[in-house]
Scaffold this active site. Structure first.
Site, PDB file in Angstrom:
ATOM      1  N   ASP A 186      24.062 -50.275   9.260  1.00 41.85           N
ATOM      2  CA  ASP A 186      22.634 -49.406   9.489  1.00 41.85           C
ATOM      3  C   ASP A 186      23.345 -47.491  10.413  1.00 41.85           C
ATOM      4  OD1 ASP A 186      24.244 -49.840  11.863  1.00 41.85           O
ATOM      5  OD2 ASP A 186      22.711 -50.993  13.306  1.00 41.85           O
ATOM      6  N   ASP A 218      17.374 -42.260  11.600  1.00 40.59           N
ATOM      7  CA  ASP A 218      16.190 -41.917  12.494  1.00 40.59           C
ATOM      8  C   ASP A 218      16.486 -41.962  14.289  1.00 40.59           C
ATOM      9  OD1 ASP A 218      17.025 -44.233  12.903  1.00 40.59           O
ATOM     10  OD2 ASP A 218      15.390 -45.747  12.839  1.00 40.59           O
ATOM     11  N   HIS A 256      27.598 -72.806  14.611  1.00 33.35           N
ATOM     12  CA  HIS A 256      26.410 -73.775  14.119  1.00 33.35           C
ATOM     13  C   HIS A 256      25.230 -72.490  13.913  1.00 33.35           C
ATOM     14  CE1 HIS A 256      22.995 -76.063  15.044  1.00 33.35           C
ATOM     15  NE2 HIS A 256      22.371 -75.416  15.849  1.00 33.35           N
ATOM     16  N   GLN A 292       8.994 -45.628  11.186  1.00 28.18           N
ATOM     17  CA  GLN A 292       9.206 -45.554  12.606  1.00 28.18           C
ATOM     18  C   GLN A 292       7.688 -45.910  12.598  1.00 28.18           C
ATOM     19  OE1 GLN A 292      10.769 -46.188  14.800  1.00 28.18           O
ATOM     20  NE2 GLN A 292      13.309 -46.017  14.059  1.00 28.18           N
ATOM     21  N   ASP A 325      17.962 -58.886  10.393  1.00 26.34           N
ATOM     22  CA  ASP A 325      19.377 -58.896  10.682  1.00 26.34           C
ATOM     23  C   ASP A 325      19.339 -58.940  12.553  1.00 26.34           C
ATOM     24  OD1 ASP A 325      20.548 -56.365  12.696  1.00 26.34           O
ATOM     25  OD2 ASP A 325      18.854 -56.063  11.004  1.00 26.34           O
ATOM     26  N   GLY A 327      23.002 -46.268  12.640  1.00 29.43           N
ATOM     27  CA  GLY A 327      23.776 -45.768  13.990  1.00 29.43           C
ATOM     28  C   GLY A 327      22.200 -45.055  15.175  1.00 29.43           C
ATOM     29  N   GLY A 328      21.157 -45.096  15.000  1.00 32.44           N
ATOM     30  CA  GLY A 328      19.550 -44.992  15.329  1.00 32.44           C
ATOM     31  C   GLY A 328      19.210 -45.627  16.614  1.00 32.44           C
ATOM     32  N   PHE A 329      19.401 -46.890  16.294  1.00 29.17           N
ATOM     33  CA  PHE A 329      19.532 -47.794  17.512  1.00 29.17           C
ATOM     34  C   PHE A 329      20.533 -47.846  18.380  1.00 29.17           C
ATOM     35  CE2 PHE A 329      20.038 -51.925  19.450  1.00 29.17           C
ATOM     36  CZ  PHE A 329      18.400 -52.028  19.712  1.00 29.17           C
TER      37      PHE A 329
END
Length: 376
Positions: A92, A146, A340, A194, A271, A94-96
């Site tokens: 990703d 973004d 698990h 978005q 993810d 890095g926007g988040f």
């Protein structure tokens, strides 16, 4: 990258497909274990490969940029070689992470100035620099830079942010044309839809992203606190618009129920940190419901962790033993629970694929959703 759409469920929009890259085949729908800093927490690469057995894992541009830093990754020949992983990797942008640093970042048209969570140093991400960083990391699939808006979000802010994300997308595409691949394989670029939880903005953004003509597309800005029903509404709006013949990636989602419901809406890739994060807190996901292994009721339960499990730990250890490890604060307990949970998530999406190909997904999904929310 090549995407083959193999089958669509007759009673839903669930799809079974196949993504082929230079690092192999990704069978969809797929869940990508999160390897934020080049490691899926608690697992050796051998355990990840042989037990969980994912076709693709996820790395994070923000974290890998800060450490081990891109010069070391380049010296190693990219992230694949640095972590000894010969299958697919997605990064990703890095926007988040920039969104999550709300108290320590400043967003402008040029990009984002942010303060490192590690040492307080200041850094700057632009669409251009993030493309260069991802070229150096060397993931097979890389994401546009973004802005991820918070929830709830004012309409005017969401609209302004969406348009800036679109302008940043254009800059990403233009810059990628100038920056060649660094290693002996190709990279595929996904833009990100978005628009917060506003249907008109989501539709407008999906149109813009679809018109970019990328090999695959992502949906961002969901699973940030909004009710699940709003997530599903936004997903449906977007999947009605994004091209059918390209993979769709819903970023950061989510619970097993979220995954099944979004598969039914036409999502191919997921993810989330939930399997390993919740494992470290003693929460186990199973096909019959959720187990809090810290509960006293498991203290003398000598039955296997999960008799219907799909990794070796499920039958190797008892619930009582795993509870004991958590009570004693032994790290082995967190490792067992992580293996698990990841094994369960991989089983879930692979069984969903089997059901889609058989034309039985819809009824199976509805039965599973009823079970997955139960507390055992």
């Amino acid at each position: 990258m090549k995407f083959d759409l193999l089958h669509t469920d007759p009673l839903s929009r669930a799809r079974a497909g196949k993504i082929t890259t230079d690092h192999g085949v990704i069978e969809t729908p797929i869940f990508m274990p999160v390897g934020t800093v080049g490691t899926v927490k608690g697992l050796h690469q051998r355990e990840l490969r042989d037990e969980v057995n994912p076709d693709v894992i996820l790395g994070n541009t923000y974290h890998l940029y800060l450490r081990p830093k891109t010069p070391i990754l380049e010296k190693a020949g990219g992230l694949h070689k640095f972590i000894n992983w010969d299958r697919n990797i997605l990064t990703d942008s890095g926007g988040f992470q920039v969104y999550s640093l709300s108290a320590n970042r400043k967003i402008k048209e040029e990009g984002v100035k942010f303060k490192s969570h590690i040492d307080g140093s200041y850094h700057f991400f632009s669409p251009e620099s993030v493309m260069e960083i991802q070229r150096t990391i060397g993931a097979d699939i890389i994401m546009a830079f973004d802005e991820c808006t918070p929830y709830p979000c004012d309409y005017r802010y969401a609209k302004r942010s969406m348009h800036m994300t679109h302008r940043w997308l254009d800059r990403c595409i233009n810059h990628l044309e100038k920056v060649p691949f660094k290693y002996d394989y190709e990279q595929t670029f996904f833009p990100i839809v978005q628009g917060s939880t506003y249907k008109d903005l989501r539709a407008q953004s999906a149109e813009y992203i679809a018109n970019a003509g990328a090999a695959g597309n992502a949906i961002g800005g969901l699973s940030v606190g909004e009710p699940a029903e709003e997530m599903y509404e936004m997903t449906e709006v977007v999947t009605n618009i994004l091209p059918v013949d390209k993979p769709r990636y819903l970023m950061g989602v989510g619970t097993p129920i979220n995954i099944l419901e979004n598969i039914a809406l036409g999502i191919d890739m997921f993810d989330c940190v939930m399997p390993t994060r919740n494992a470290r807190n003693g929460m186990l996901f199973t096909s019959e419901g959720i187990i809090n292994i810290k509960n006293k009721k498991w203290e003398d339960d000598l039955s296997p962790i999960d008799a219907m499990g799909h990794t070796w730990v499920d039958l190797e250890y008892s619930k009582a033993y795993l509870r004991h490890l958590f009570a004693a604060n032994e790290s082995l307990g967190k490792q067992i629970a992580s293996i698990h949970n990841l094994g369960f998530y991989m089983w879930l999406v692979r069984e969903a694929r089997v059901q889609i190909l058989a034309g039985t997904f819809y009824d199976w999904k509805n039965k599973m959703v009823k079970k997955l929310g139960e507390r055992l």
